[in-house]
Design an enzyme around this catalytic site. Structure first.
Site, PDB file in Angstrom:
ATOM      1  N   TYR A   1       0.808  -1.215   0.000  1.00  0.00           N
ATOM      2  CA  TYR A   1       0.000   0.000   0.000  1.00  0.00           C
ATOM      3  C   TYR A   1       0.845   1.271   0.000  1.00  0.00           C
ATOM      4  O   TYR A   1       0.338   2.351  -0.232  1.00  0.00           O
ATOM      5  CB  TYR A   1      -0.946   0.008   1.213  1.00  0.00           C
ATOM      6  CG  TYR A   1      -1.954  -1.136   1.210  1.00  0.00           C
ATOM      7  CD1 TYR A   1      -2.026  -2.011   0.145  1.00  0.00           C
ATOM      8  CD2 TYR A   1      -2.823  -1.322   2.272  1.00  0.00           C
ATOM      9  CE1 TYR A   1      -2.929  -3.061   0.130  1.00  0.00           C
ATOM     10  CE2 TYR A   1      -3.739  -2.374   2.267  1.00  0.00           C
ATOM     11  CZ  TYR A   1      -3.775  -3.243   1.192  1.00  0.00           C
ATOM     12  OH  TYR A   1      -4.670  -4.279   1.186  1.00  0.00           O
TER      13      TYR A   1
ATOM     14  N   LYS B   1       4.311 -15.606   2.186  1.00  0.00           N
ATOM     15  CA  LYS B   1       4.223 -16.368   0.930  1.00  0.00           C
ATOM     16  C   LYS B   1       5.664 -16.643   0.510  1.00  0.00           C
ATOM     17  O   LYS B   1       6.112 -16.263  -0.576  1.00  0.00           O
ATOM     18  CB  LYS B   1       3.441 -15.537  -0.107  1.00  0.00           C
ATOM     19  CG  LYS B   1       3.091 -16.262  -1.376  1.00  0.00           C
ATOM     20  CD  LYS B   1       2.046 -17.333  -1.212  1.00  0.00           C
ATOM     21  CE  LYS B   1       1.817 -18.053  -2.525  1.00  0.00           C
ATOM     22  NZ  LYS B   1       1.079 -19.312  -2.389  1.00  0.00           N
TER      23      LYS B   1
ATOM     24  N   ASP C   1      -2.072 -18.654   1.746  1.00  0.00           N
ATOM     25  CA  ASP C   1      -3.204 -19.393   1.177  1.00  0.00           C
ATOM     26  C   ASP C   1      -3.669 -20.490   2.135  1.00  0.00           C
ATOM     27  O   ASP C   1      -4.869 -20.708   2.321  1.00  0.00           O
ATOM     28  CB  ASP C   1      -2.858 -19.966  -0.215  1.00  0.00           C
ATOM     29  CG  ASP C   1      -1.424 -20.469  -0.321  1.00  0.00           C
ATOM     30  OD1 ASP C   1      -0.619 -20.191   0.587  1.00  0.00           O
ATOM     31  OD2 ASP C   1      -1.104 -21.156  -1.309  1.00  0.00           O
TER      32      ASP C   1
ATOM     33  N   ASP D   1      -4.942  -7.402   5.796  1.00  0.00           N
ATOM     34  CA  ASP D   1      -6.191  -6.737   5.405  1.00  0.00           C
ATOM     35  C   ASP D   1      -7.219  -7.792   4.989  1.00  0.00           C
ATOM     36  O   ASP D   1      -8.374  -7.799   5.432  1.00  0.00           O
ATOM     37  CB  ASP D   1      -5.870  -5.802   4.225  1.00  0.00           C
ATOM     38  CG  ASP D   1      -6.964  -4.794   3.967  1.00  0.00           C
ATOM     39  OD1 ASP D   1      -7.947  -4.767   4.723  1.00  0.00           O
ATOM     40  OD2 ASP D   1      -6.838  -4.029   2.986  1.00  0.00           O
TER      41      ASP D   1
ATOM     42  N   ASP E   1     -10.617  -9.537   7.355  1.00  0.00           N
ATOM     43  CA  ASP E   1     -12.024  -9.506   6.943  1.00  0.00           C
ATOM     44  C   ASP E   1     -12.604 -10.911   6.899  1.00  0.00           C
ATOM     45  O   ASP E   1     -13.754 -11.144   7.267  1.00  0.00           O
ATOM     46  CB  ASP E   1     -12.187  -8.824   5.577  1.00  0.00           C
ATOM     47  CG  ASP E   1     -12.517  -7.347   5.724  1.00  0.00           C
ATOM     48  OD1 ASP E   1     -12.065  -6.753   6.733  1.00  0.00           O
ATOM     49  OD2 ASP E   1     -13.218  -6.798   4.858  1.00  0.00           O
TER      50      ASP E   1
END
Ligand code: NAD
Length: 356
Positions: free
Chosen positions: A141, A191, A223, A247, A251
């Site tokens: 970001y 990852k 994942d 992020d 959620d």
């Protein structure tokens, strides 16, 4: 304790839920003999309307000179034109940057009284009590270069995922310190099988883990983590991860509880003040109707007491009061089963105060 608390109600349901958070903090001050001084400042869409700036300098100064900040939510259709130069979210990102808030803590707890509210089977979510510690000021970001261009081959865009070891280390230390106060397990999510930034993440996570021999540390690919959050969510204690993974995973994890209206968060840097806020947005679809669930904000006020002011006993009292109100069967509209009576925003706040 004498503490100064800045309230940033923001937009939509923000002012409605922050009013209930304040009510509960005032009740805590009364019961435990503290003095909390509140000041309110403009932030988000309302600040754009009144000053042209989503984070006016006076607001930033008020936050800087306070011991903790309680934020509602910002944004709404009025300010959502993608071509607009100023947007409410710039206020949020600006506040995080200016206050150096690099760690975002999102606890996800499934209370027995609410197990039925989850879209998952009650037995799948029984006992869930985890915290996601998300890096907040680095990664995709913020990394440069970022942007788009038109090339002879067509349009092209780039984002950059860059982390320094210092950024990773300070985030991992927040996670390990937190795990020490809980069930002593950190899951570091990356990852590393594909990305260089993740391989550095894993390396630094292991280096920090050596300083915490009493805390178990495991690595998980992002994942796999997404899958295990559904398959065995109760196994997690503290999940530490970079900005975008955090992020998305937070959620996903919020759905374990069934309602956005239940989930608090804390954004912390080095020292004070931290910013405490519900994870939900400004919910324009229900704003102004007095039906929003204030519990995420009230639980954020509990985090403010614990992590912002060091008042652990007071924080636990607020959390117990919320559990008591829910166990007694009180529900706002977002949590109520068909046919169940629905408590309004202010009524729910009053019930928590009474339970305190
Ligand atoms: P939202 O979280 O505002 O709402 C999603 C759904 O959940 C809506 O149906 C809403 O009514 C419901 N909901 C949310 N909070 C609730 C509560 N406390 N009680 C009962 N129901 C609740 O997300 P959205 O609709 O995608 O976004 C609305 C606006 O909020 C947008 O402008 C968005 O940019 C902004 N937003 C702000 C923040 C923030 O300030 N931190 C976070 C997310 C979204």
């Amino acid at each position: 304790m004498d503490a100064r608390i800045t309230l940033l109600p923001g937009d939509g349901i923000g002012p409605e839920v922050v009013a209930e958070g304040r009510k509960v903090l005032e009740a805590v001050a009364g019961r435990f003999g503290h003095k909390f001084t509140f000041s309110e400042a403009l932030m988000g869409g309302i600040a754009i309307d009144q000053t042209g700036n989503p984070l006016p300098p006076e607001t930033l100064a008020a936050c800087r000179s306070s011991d903790a900040v309680l934020l509602g939510a910002v944004g709404g259709p009025k300010w959502s034109d993608p071509r607009a130069d100023v947007r409410p979210e710039q206020g949020l990102l600006g506040l995080r940057k200016e206050l150096g808030l690099f760690a975002n803590l999102r606890p996800v707890t499934v209370l027995p009284a609410l197990a039925m509210a989850s879209p998952l089977r009650p037995e799948s979510v029984a006992g869930v009590d985890l915290v996601i510690v998300r890096e907040l000021t680095g990664g995709l970001y913020f990394g440069q270069p970022q942007g788009r261009e038109v090339t002879p081959q067509g349009r092209s865009a780039v984002d950059t995922l860059r982390y320094s070891e210092g950024e990773i280390e300070r985030l991992m230390r927040v996670a390990f310190d937190l795990a020490r106060l809980r069930r002593k397990k950190v899951t570091s999510v990356d990852k590393a099988n594909v990305m260089a930034s993740s391989r550095l993440w894993r390396e630094v996570a292991h280096e920090v883990a050596r300083d915490y021999p009493d805390v178990a540390c495991e690595d998980l690919l992002v994942d796999a983590c997404a899958m295990y959050l559904i398959r065995r969510p109760a196994d997690f204690d503290v999940i530490a991860t970079e900005n975008m993974f955090g992020d998305i995973l937070s959620d996903e994890a919020s759905m374990l509880t069934g309602s956005l209206g239940m989930l608090p968060s804390a954004s912390l840097g080095r020292g004070r003040p931290g910013v405490f806020e519900p994870i939900h947005g400004s919910a324009p679809d229900i704003a102004g109707r007095g039906i929003a669930n204030p519990l995420a904000t009230i639980l954020s006020a509990a985090m403010l007491l614990r992590s912002g002011l060091g008042l652990a006993e007071e924080a636990a009292a607020v959390e117990r009061a919320v559990e008591k109100v829910l166990a007694a069967g009180h529900r706002t509209a977002d949590l109520a089963m068909p046919g169940q009576p629905k408590a309004g925003t202010a009524e729910m706040g009053d019930l928590v105060v009474a339970a305190l």
